[in-house]
Design a protein around this motif. Structure first.
Motif, PDB file in Angstrom:
ATOM      1  N   LEU A 254     -14.308  -1.619   3.814  1.00 24.15           N
ATOM      2  CA  LEU A 254     -13.759  -0.973   4.934  1.00 24.15           C
ATOM      3  C   LEU A 254     -12.292  -1.561   5.268  1.00 24.15           C
ATOM      4  O   LEU A 254     -11.435  -0.690   5.455  1.00 24.15           O
ATOM      5  N   SER A 255     -11.935  -2.775   5.301  1.00 26.88           N
ATOM      6  CA  SER A 255     -10.692  -3.280   5.670  1.00 26.88           C
ATOM      7  C   SER A 255      -9.610  -2.679   4.354  1.00 26.88           C
ATOM      8  O   SER A 255      -8.615  -2.159   4.772  1.00 26.88           O
TER       9      SER A 255
ATOM     10  N   LEU B 213      -8.862   0.685   5.992  1.00 29.94           N
ATOM     11  CA  LEU B 213      -8.015   0.667   7.034  1.00 29.94           C
ATOM     12  C   LEU B 213      -6.595   0.596   6.794  1.00 29.94           C
ATOM     13  O   LEU B 213      -5.702   0.817   7.659  1.00 29.94           O
ATOM     14  N   ARG B 214      -6.304  -0.613   5.883  1.00 28.47           N
ATOM     15  CA  ARG B 214      -5.018  -0.850   5.855  1.00 28.47           C
ATOM     16  C   ARG B 214      -4.409   0.141   4.884  1.00 28.47           C
ATOM     17  O   ARG B 214      -3.133   0.591   5.339  1.00 28.47           O
TER      18      ARG B 214
ATOM     19  N   GLU C 196      -4.887   3.226   5.370  1.00 24.96           N
ATOM     20  CA  GLU C 196      -4.467   4.243   6.525  1.00 24.96           C
ATOM     21  C   GLU C 196      -3.182   3.882   7.478  1.00 24.96           C
ATOM     22  O   GLU C 196      -2.564   4.448   7.601  1.00 24.96           O
ATOM     23  N   ASP C 197      -3.265   2.716   7.928  1.00 26.54           N
ATOM     24  CA  ASP C 197      -2.021   1.945   8.737  1.00 26.54           C
ATOM     25  C   ASP C 197      -0.826   2.336   7.604  1.00 26.54           C
ATOM     26  O   ASP C 197       0.207   2.308   8.370  1.00 26.54           O
TER      27      ASP C 197
ATOM     28  N   ILE D  99     -12.882  -5.130  12.246  1.00 29.40           N
ATOM     29  CA  ILE D  99     -12.693  -5.162  10.866  1.00 29.40           C
ATOM     30  C   ILE D  99     -11.572  -5.986  10.305  1.00 29.40           C
ATOM     31  O   ILE D  99     -11.589  -6.742   9.566  1.00 29.40           O
ATOM     32  N   LEU D 100     -10.385  -5.420  11.241  1.00 28.39           N
ATOM     33  CA  LEU D 100      -8.889  -6.080  10.913  1.00 28.39           C
ATOM     34  C   LEU D 100      -8.519  -7.146  11.768  1.00 28.39           C
ATOM     35  O   LEU D 100      -7.851  -7.932  11.260  1.00 28.39           O
TER      36      LEU D 100
END
Lengths: 802, 233
Positions: free
Chosen positions: A341-342, A345-346, A348-349, B117-118
């Motif tokens: 998941l990370s 998300l990275r 996406e950012d 998560i982050l």
């Protein structure tokens, strides 16, 4: 006559309000309306007859709330009675031409991840209603008042899998044009058309006047017939009383306006009466009827976002993929979903618009892991996903549970591939990537690749997949083995666009395989490919050179209004070639770092500076051996922070930020020590107990325990006692940590402890959570009550260090 | 009434710090900045919605409370019945009660899950900021209800939620159906009676003819008073 023979070819009209009229006839608050199918059939019959006499062509059975959650004992009786009453009304009014719509409303529960109703459970609940209704003789299924696209998808699948009747779906938008779950007209239409509904539209929530902008957007994007069933105005409360006060005259005038926007079915919802419908029919049926026509838009969606392919190139993040990534493979094997998941998300950012999801490894259960990763990803990101697998079973699992219209990667020109993949796209909907290769291999000319592309388009047509839902992969092959390969690829892109009117996609970085400094070639190739018409670039958005090419291209091609995107990304940045531009993990980190000057590792951890801590660890390892660094800098810093928290001089967010910084430092050490890493002190199970969905407390404890050298088996939230006990036995676990937030769920905690004592008496239990106290912990038989995360760490140390 | 997005922008960062456990201590400037950024993210992600309804209230000597639809409502009947000494005390002298439900929508929960998560530090800040924000939103709804009541010559009692004192959580089921919460504001109930999205609140607000001294509320009225590290100082 079948509804499909008339829908979209002439004006059709739905009936109006049901619940509001039953209330007027004496339905009590809290009384379930569907019980009247049995208790007061005469009233239901009258209502149907009134609408049929007013001229409605499609009328709803009284089954809006009928499902097994509300009628565990007599659902079949309720649904069958409802359809029989509708048939009786049709006979009595000599309206055999009218269509009986099996009315399906929301379950009343929220679906996961927002609520606790599993997607497949929702499909099963709806399926049951559909079977009874279709068997009793309904002519269509009308799914209505859906405020969650995911629930609508469950209902559509249930309808399609349990009958062959036409399916219409109307959703409920707010005045800003959004579903309660955040979906928009664009995202909802794309998903429902992908699921091959016969018609779609809007009902309830708003009056006709407020619906105008929503209907306008529907007419711009929908290719199937559009249904509009408004309330009799916005509900107005007067002294606590709910009123709908737009009368038949005013309502029908608004409906004239709505109809002239280009809809195909008109009716009403709450507060509307047979008179509203009669006047609407009188006025609207005089207007010219405009059949629906294909809008030819290529759209992929998540639960809330729609990404259109075509107007400008989109970035598809490639990082969720084990190919060539040791750490990712390890995460897949050990089911470290959070790591996966990370990665998402990275990206996406960093600016991705869509995330590619490839979780294929030979030795794992790919369908199962695909399901888990898709479910978890769509609970943390609103980006649409591209399901990337060569395993048809994994593909179906991913597409079925996907909350939206996904991209699908991929099909190719081989018959076997077409037959495995296209039926799934025809059923679940999706934008399908077609690789320009077939039984004959990869054609080495653009002409050869176009030939395969044409074959894919033709096959799609056979399966009822519209051409706009195909994106052709022009295949980037490395120039290091064939110096012509980039030119062939670029020509393919150009010709797909110009000759086939299609969209294209590339895994861009393949072009430089085997060359040094690959990003130099990749970034330039990306620019050339976009110039040749590339619609979707599969890249690593964390690679700054690629994103620079992308943003510069948009600005140069007038695809970035006033260069706003470019300026937002680069204003005030220095042209540092090695700089990483990802958003810092701690917002204030940059500022803190600037003020800090030279800093020791320990200090960076105390101040919670993740990136700084990692960098200083790398630096420290040049002069010190890893164990010295851990024992002299890392551990003392952690201890100072822990003690500060215990003394009340330092607070929870700081504790956790320090923990994250320490984690980053430990990661660096682990890499350098080639996997040997720190000694694990022990393994601990953590879980939020059955019935409880609050897992923040448990997650805090997890972060801290990991920091102090424990391996955590995180079982998540809402975990059944059996799961916890079975895991403890299987993994031979000495310590279990349980969390509960509500007094109501402490009961589950007690059950878990009881079962654990019975089945695995040597395991210790530490408990915590908002309502927990020492007395409570004693009463339910826990070994320890931990008032916070540090207390749990201290207790674990007392067990494992001893 | 004001736009929900404007209201939640006024969430007090000192309340966020209090939920984070800062007791009589001010966060350092870096943390204040972090809190401000998280509040901004939440304001973007939240979709504040609310629904409320005035109902008739009957109270018996033994603490049994009955909430009914008003006679002029389209649907009639009993909406809920409960025996609660705490709520009886709160509603003493009221013959009307307002049922309210408010939510920030699913956005804040998504932010918390992402941060999990982050960035664990942000996870707890979003959580605390979300808690402060839903209170701010509830205060606004409460104020609107107070204004409506005042216009009718009525006075409001402090809002009181299921789970406070001896008031059972099972009343959430009645709130769900009396206010049509899923349809109106997108709030659901799990089988274990927890509301989702998690940043959601239901409450009773008693409406009385007399302006009475407020019963003890908030931290002072809580059963955990004295042992709680989040108490207002």
């Amino acid at each position: 006559m079948n509804l499909r023979d008339r829908l979209g070819k002439e004006w059709l009209f739905c009936d109006g309000g049901m619940g509001t009229i039953l209330q007027a006839r004496g339905l009590a608050g809290g009384e379930l309306p569907e019980t009247w199918n049995i208790k007061r059939p005469g009233d239901i019959l009258d209502l149907h007859c009134a609408y049929l006499e007013a001229g409605a062509d499609i009328f709803n059975t009284n089954t809006f709330g009928a499902n097994a959650l509300k009628y565990p004992d007599n659902l079949e009786e309720i649904v069958r009675a409802a359809v029989r009453l509708a048939k009786e009304a049709r006979k009595r009014t000599h309206r055999e031409d009218a269509f009986i719509a099996l009315d399906i409303g929301p379950t009343g529960k929220l679906l996961e991840p927002m609520g606790d109703l599993a997607f497949e459970k929702a499909v099963a609940l709806f399926g049951e209603v559909v079977r009874y209704g279709a068997d009793e003789g309904a002519d269509l299924v009308l799914i209505e008042t859906m405020s969650d696209g995911y629930e609508a998808k469950a209902a559509v699948l249930a309808a399609k899998e349990n009958c062959s009747l036409p399916v219409l779906v109307t959703t409920i938008y707010d005045s800003r044009g959004k579903l309660l779950t955040g979906g928009t007209v664009d995202s909802t239409v794309a998903m429902l058309e992908g699921l091959r509904v016969d018609g779609l539209g809007v009902n309830c929530g708003l009056g006709p006047e407020q619906m105008l902008p929503i209907v306008r957007r529907l007419t711009e994007v929908a290719s199937v017939p559009i249904i509009v069933n408004p309330n009799a105005g916005l509900p107005r409360t007067e002294n606590g009383k709910t009123l709908y006060d737009v009368g038949p005259e005013e309502f029908s005038s608004w409906m004239e306006q709505i109809a002239s926007l280009g809809i195909h079915v008109a009716g009403g919802c709450c507060g509307t009466t047979p008179d509203h419908i009669r006047r609407t029919i009188e006025k609207v049926s005089k207007l010219p009827f405009r059949p629906p026509y294909p809008k030819k838009r290529t759209v992929v969606t998540s639960f809330s976002q729609a990404v259109e392919i075509g107007p400008k190139p989109v970035v598809i993040g490639e990082r969720i993929n084990p190919t060539g990534k040791k750490k990712f493979k390890e995460a897949l094997r050990s089911r470290d979903i959070e790591y996966i998941l990370s990665e998402g998300l990275r990206q996406e950012d960093a600016g991705a618009h869509i995330l590619d999801v490839n979780v294929g490894l030979p030795e794992i259960d790919e369908p199962e892991i695909m399901e888990t990763v898709v479910k978890r990803l769509q609970s943390v990101t609103a980006l649409p996903l591209q399901i990337d697998t060569s395993d048809p079973a994994a593909l179906e699992r991913g597409m079925r549970l996907y909350n939206g219209k996904p991209m699908v990667n991929s099909v190719n020109g081989k018959r076997e591939s077409i037959e495995a993949v296209m039926p799934l796209v025809a059923k679940y909907g999706g934008v399908l990537v077609g690789l320009a290769l077939d039984e004959g291999g990869i054609p080495d000319t653009a002409e050869g690749r176009l030939k395969v592309a044409r074959k894919i388009y033709a096959a799609a047509e056979e399966y009822g997949i519209p051409a706009e839902d195909i994106v052709i992969d022009g295949l980037a092959m490395t120039i290091s083995s064939d110096s012509r390969s980039a030119r062939v690829t670029l020509e393919t892109l150009r010709r797909v666009r110009d000759e086939l009117g299609g969209h294209t996609i590339l895994g861009v970085s393949n072009i430089s395989f085997g060359l040094p400094r690959r990003e130099i070639v990749n970034a330039h190739f990306l620019t050339m490919a976009m110039t040749a018409g590339l619609s979707c670039a599969i890249i690593n958005p964390g690679n700054e050179a690629m994103m620079q090419s992308y943003r510069a291209f948009l600005a140069l091609q007038d695809l970035d209004e006033n260069c706003m995107g470019y300026i937002a990304a680069y204003a005030g940045t220095a042209p540092a070639p090695d700089a990483v531009s990802a958003r810092p993990q701690g917002a204030a980190e940059g500022q803190k770092a600037a003020a800090a000057g030279p800093m020791r590792l320990g200090e960076s951890i105390e101040r919670g500076m993740t990136e700084r801590a990692a960098a200083l660890t790398r630096e420290g390892l040049l002069t010190k051996d890893p164990m010295t660094l851990i024992n002299e800098e890392l551990i003392p810093a952690l201890d100072r922070v822990g003690q500060g928290f215990e003394k009340g001089t330092l607070f929870l967010p700081q504790l956790l930020m320090s923990a994250e910084a320490a984690k980053a430092a430990f990661e660096v050490v682990k890499e350098q020590m080639a996997g040997t890493g720190r000694k694990i002190k022990g393994r601990i199970i953590l879980a939020t107990v059955k019935g409880d969905i609050h897992d923040i407390g448990k997650n805090i404890v997890k972060v801290m325990l990991e920091n102090y050298g424990y391996d955590i088996l995180d079982l998540g939230k809402d975990v059944a006692p059996e799961t916890i006990v079975d895991t403890a036995i299987r993994e031979n676990i000495r310590l279990v940590g349980l969390s509960a937030l509500m007094t109501t769920t402490v009961v589950s905690m007690e059950e878990t402890i009881k079962l654990l004592r019975e089945k695995k008496p040597d395991t210790l239990v530490v408990v915590g959570g908002a309502v927990m106290t020492q007395e409570y912990a004693d009463a339910i038989g826990a070994d320890c009550y931990a008032k916070d995360a540090m207390a749990t760490v201290r207790y674990a140390d007392s067990i494992f260090d001893a | 009434m004001r736009e929900g997005k404007d209201v939640i922008r006024e969430t007090d960062s000192r309340e966020v710090a209090r939920y984070l456990g800062y007791h009589k201590v001010k966060p350092d400037p870096a943390m204040e900045e972090e809190i401000a950024l998280c509040l901004e993210d939440l304001c973007r992600a939240a979709e504040p919605r609310a629904v409320w309804r005035r109902c008739a209230l009957e109270q018996k000597e033994d603490g049994l409370l009955t909430v009914k639809a008003l006679p002029e409502d389209p649907s009639s009947g009993i909406l809920m019945e409960t025996a609660s000494r705490s709520l009886s005390r709160n509603l003493r002298g009221c013959s009307l009660v307002c049922l309210m439900a408010a939510t920030l929508g699913p956005g804040p929960d998504l932010l918390v899950r992402r941060a999990q998560i982050l960035n664990a530090g942000r996870m707890v800040i979003y959580q605390a900021a979300g808690a402060a924000m839903i209170e701010t939103w509830c205060d606004e709804i409460n104020e609107e209800i107070r204004r409506e009541a005042q216009a009718a010559g009525l006075f409001c009692r402090p809002r009181f939620s299921p789970g406070y004192g001896d008031l059972p959580l099972s009343l959430q089921r009645n709130f769900m159906s009396a206010l049509q919460m899923k349809k109106e504001i997108g709030v659901g109930l799990t089988d274990s009676l927890l509301m989702t999205p998690t940043k959601s609140v239901t409450a009773f607000i008693g409406l009385g003819q007399e302006k009475t001294a407020c019963p003890r509320e908030g931290c002072e009225g809580c059963s955990q008073a004295g042992s709680c590290s989040f108490a207002r100082s």
